[in-house]
Design an enzyme around this catalytic site. Structure first.
Site, PDB file in Angstrom:
ATOM      1  CB  SER A  66      49.515 -10.418 -34.818  1.00  0.00           C
ATOM      2  OG  SER A  66      48.476 -10.361 -35.878  1.00  0.00           O
TER       3      SER A  66
HETATM    4  N1  SAH Z   1      48.324  -6.594 -38.889  1.00  0.00           N
HETATM    5  C1  SAH Z   1      47.968  -6.259 -38.163  1.00  0.00           C
HETATM    6  C2  SAH Z   1      47.306  -7.476 -37.927  1.00  0.00           C
HETATM    7  C3  SAH Z   1      45.200  -7.232 -37.444  1.00  0.00           C
HETATM    8  S1  SAH Z   1      44.111  -8.182 -37.649  1.00  0.00           S
HETATM    9  C4  SAH Z   1      48.545  -5.777 -36.843  1.00  0.00           C
HETATM   10  O1  SAH Z   1      49.426  -5.518 -36.752  1.00  0.00           O
HETATM   11  O2  SAH Z   1      47.501  -5.312 -35.915  1.00  0.00           O
HETATM   12  C5  SAH Z   1      43.602  -8.903 -38.898  1.00  0.00           C
HETATM   13  C6  SAH Z   1      43.495  -7.547 -39.202  1.00  0.00           C
HETATM   14  O3  SAH Z   1      42.659  -8.155 -41.224  1.00  0.00           O
HETATM   15  C7  SAH Z   1      41.960  -7.281 -39.184  1.00  0.00           C
HETATM   16  O4  SAH Z   1      41.791  -5.445 -38.551  1.00  0.00           O
HETATM   17  C8  SAH Z   1      40.849  -7.267 -40.392  1.00  0.00           C
HETATM   18  O5  SAH Z   1      39.429  -6.085 -40.329  1.00  0.00           O
HETATM   19  C9  SAH Z   1      41.515  -6.730 -41.625  1.00  0.00           C
HETATM   20  N2  SAH Z   1      41.359  -7.653 -42.487  1.00  0.00           N
HETATM   21  C10 SAH Z   1      40.552  -9.439 -42.825  1.00  0.00           C
HETATM   22  N3  SAH Z   1      39.548  -9.473 -43.742  1.00  0.00           N
HETATM   23  C11 SAH Z   1      40.365  -8.637 -44.597  1.00  0.00           C
HETATM   24  C12 SAH Z   1      40.943  -8.654 -46.140  1.00  0.00           C
HETATM   25  N4  SAH Z   1      39.879  -8.826 -46.693  1.00  0.00           N
HETATM   26  N5  SAH Z   1      40.821  -7.438 -46.511  1.00  0.00           N
HETATM   27  C13 SAH Z   1      42.024  -6.538 -46.139  1.00  0.00           C
HETATM   28  N6  SAH Z   1      42.298  -6.451 -44.854  1.00  0.00           N
HETATM   29  C14 SAH Z   1      41.339  -7.707 -43.748  1.00  0.00           C
END
Ligand code: SAH
Length: 216
Positions: A66
């Site tokens: 993000s």
């Molecule tokens: N917090 C992260 C943001 C990553 S983007 C950072 O600091 O880099 C969002 C992430 O959520 C992705 O890696 C995606 O695979 C994950 N995601 C999406 N749906 C999900 C779910 N139901 N359970 C766990 N992770 C999920």
């Protein structure tokens, strides 16, 4: 081996934190955390020069780290105090989890994609951060580890994940981007009683989708 951290990186981070302050992030502890966590080691090496711009970036498996402003904004809404139990849904690169660790929270983080789960699980301890990592579906949360003081969702949900509300303490808070399409409204939900909630809207953001099930 992780990428080294140089005075140049440190200077860029400080400037990033100053920029976020100008954009309205007022919590000094969060600005301090942004100035401390080496964001460049969370990013694919070809993007190293972009690590300290206020932008989202690809982290593999079709996902993104993000934008720093979004991380800081969600974290500020979450209102984390030391020793709180915090559940993060969407480990991704692990950057947000590292920020929560800097705030001295007890962090539990879930990722649905094995590749990202493994990567973050290796990287964070090398940096001195030790959240509890889980490969799983964040829609289900972690019922056996809850209840949590705070829950932060870092993927866009199509509706408020009801099962997670059950895993919040009374007085707890959940920050979740919710929307039917490509954009989401940032919601701050406070659990005011066993089955009572108040909800505030905090602007529009763009997240990758929150999806069901795991990817091996
Ligand atoms: N917090 C992260 C943001 C990553 S983007 C950072 O600091 O880099 C969002 C992430 O959520 C992705 O890696 C995606 O695979 C994950 N995601 C999406 N749906 C999900 C779910 N139901 N359970 C766990 N992770 C999920």
């Amino acid at each position: 081996m992780i990428t080294s951290d140089t005075p140049r990186h440190q200077g860029l981070r400080k400037r990033l934190a100053e920029g976020l302050k100008i954009k309205g992030i007022r919590d000094e502890r969060i600005l301090e955390a942004i100035a401390t966590v080496p964001r460049h080691v969370f990013i694919d090496s070809s993007f190293i020069n972009f690590a300290y711009k206020d932008q989202a970036f690809p982290i593999g498996a079709g996902q993104t780290i993000s934008q720093p402003y979004t991380v800081a904004f969600q974290t500020q809404l979450l209102d984390v105090q030391p020793l709180m139990k915090v559940l993060e849904v969407g480990t991704g690169s692990g950057y947000q989890a590292a920020i929560l660790c800097e705030l001295k929270a007890k962090v539990y983080t879930i990722e649905r994609q094995r590749e990202l789960y493994i990567k973050a699980n290796q990287l964070l301890p090398e940096l001195g951060y030790n959240p509890a990592f889980f490969l799983g579906d964040g829609y289900k949360g972690l019922p056996t580890y809850g209840p949590f003081d705070r829950i932060i969702i870092t993927a866009g949900a199509t509706a408020i994940p009801e099962e997670l509300l059950d895993q919040l303490v009374v007085g707890g808070k959940m920050v979740v981007p919710v929307g039917p399409g490509d954009q989401q409204t940032m919601l701050l939900i406070q659990k005011t009683g066993q089955d009572e909630y108040s909800t505030e809207k905090h602007g529009t953001f763009v997240f990758v989708p929150m999806l069901k099930g795991i990817v091996n």
